[in-house]
Design a protein around this motif. Sequence first.
Motif, PDB file in Angstrom:
ATOM      1  N   MET A 195       0.739  -1.107  -0.051  1.00  0.00           N
ATOM      2  CA  MET A 195       0.113   0.113  -0.073  1.00  0.00           C
ATOM      3  C   MET A 195       1.012   1.229   0.056  1.00  0.00           C
ATOM      4  O   MET A 195       2.173   1.324   0.376  1.00  0.00           O
ATOM      5  N   SER A 196       0.475   2.348  -0.258  1.00  0.00           N
ATOM      6  CA  SER A 196       1.280   3.698  -0.202  1.00  0.00           C
ATOM      7  C   SER A 196       1.187   4.148   0.993  1.00  0.00           C
ATOM      8  O   SER A 196       0.815   3.635   2.116  1.00  0.00           O
ATOM      9  N   VAL A 197       2.210   5.019   1.239  1.00  0.00           N
ATOM     10  CA  VAL A 197       2.486   5.750   2.403  1.00  0.00           C
ATOM     11  C   VAL A 197       1.301   6.306   3.189  1.00  0.00           C
ATOM     12  O   VAL A 197       1.222   6.028   4.502  1.00  0.00           O
ATOM     13  N   ALA A 198       0.481   6.938   2.347  1.00  0.00           N
ATOM     14  CA  ALA A 198      -0.542   7.605   3.045  1.00  0.00           C
ATOM     15  C   ALA A 198      -1.734   6.595   3.369  1.00  0.00           C
ATOM     16  O   ALA A 198      -2.461   6.886   4.508  1.00  0.00           O
ATOM     17  N   VAL A 199      -1.946   5.582   2.678  1.00  0.00           N
ATOM     18  CA  VAL A 199      -3.063   4.419   3.179  1.00  0.00           C
ATOM     19  C   VAL A 199      -2.342   3.750   4.322  1.00  0.00           C
ATOM     20  O   VAL A 199      -3.037   3.571   5.360  1.00  0.00           O
ATOM     21  N   ASP A 200      -0.932   3.423   4.481  1.00  0.00           N
ATOM     22  CA  ASP A 200      -0.509   2.862   5.399  1.00  0.00           C
ATOM     23  C   ASP A 200      -0.572   3.744   6.773  1.00  0.00           C
ATOM     24  O   ASP A 200      -0.775   3.218   7.869  1.00  0.00           O
ATOM     25  N   ARG A 201      -0.207   4.992   6.590  1.00  0.00           N
ATOM     26  CA  ARG A 201      -0.563   5.905   7.626  1.00  0.00           C
ATOM     27  C   ARG A 201      -1.970   6.111   8.170  1.00  0.00           C
ATOM     28  O   ARG A 201      -2.104   5.998   9.479  1.00  0.00           O
ATOM     29  N   ASP A 247      -5.036  -5.219   3.599  1.00  0.00           N
ATOM     30  CA  ASP A 247      -4.639  -5.959   2.574  1.00  0.00           C
ATOM     31  C   ASP A 247      -5.339  -6.941   1.972  1.00  0.00           C
ATOM     32  O   ASP A 247      -5.381  -7.070   0.602  1.00  0.00           O
TER      33      ASP A 247
END
Length: 236
Positions: free
Chosen positions: A1-7, A81
Amino acid sequence: MSVAVDRLVEVVRLLREHCLWTAALTHASLVEYLVEESYELVEAIEDGQPDEELRGELADVLLQVVLHSEIARERGAFDLDAVAEALTAKMVRRNRHVFTADGGLQPSFPATVEEIIASWDAAKREERLERAAAAERDDVLPALAAAEGALEGLPRHLPALALADKALGRAERRRALDAGEPAAAGGTTGAIPAGVGEFASEDELGELLLDVVRAARDRGLDPERALRAAVRRLAV
């Protein structure tokens, strides 16, 4: 996932750990918020609200997906995920007019919407048959056979008009499939049945539908319940 979604996932997880209100949320208690946020997104789209508003409403709907996924992760079921993986697999499986079985691109693509609809419907039908074969239970097969009707896969809580529109579309595609004809992208002939008021635009159709509801109220009838009952009869 992207950094934004991970955050985002991390923030929701921390809220579940340290915010009493968020920690108390369940799949069931979130339903009302999911419905509300979905309708607010619909309103933003239909009203042509600025992109900033649309982005915000999409974010609210995404929050519901992340919350449900986190609640499921906590009980050891699945996480975000896994949701994304399931959706990707489904898109590849259902859209075989675009993708090969391994997720690559087909060498060519359908030239008409009718071909795409036929491919999609055939993929869904094969999935149902595969589930029946995997189940290998006599009590499952009748249920799957019944699901071949116009209401198969449609949420029972859809508004009556949306339910009727989708059920009619599925019934038309099924008739076309049985007759070996290409599935239509929209309605059939567009002819207005006898006894139905004339309309040539959505504005005129809206007025006609409003007149029907008004007449139903005058007679003490429930138009929502009446249309749902008619759709159920269609599916028999």
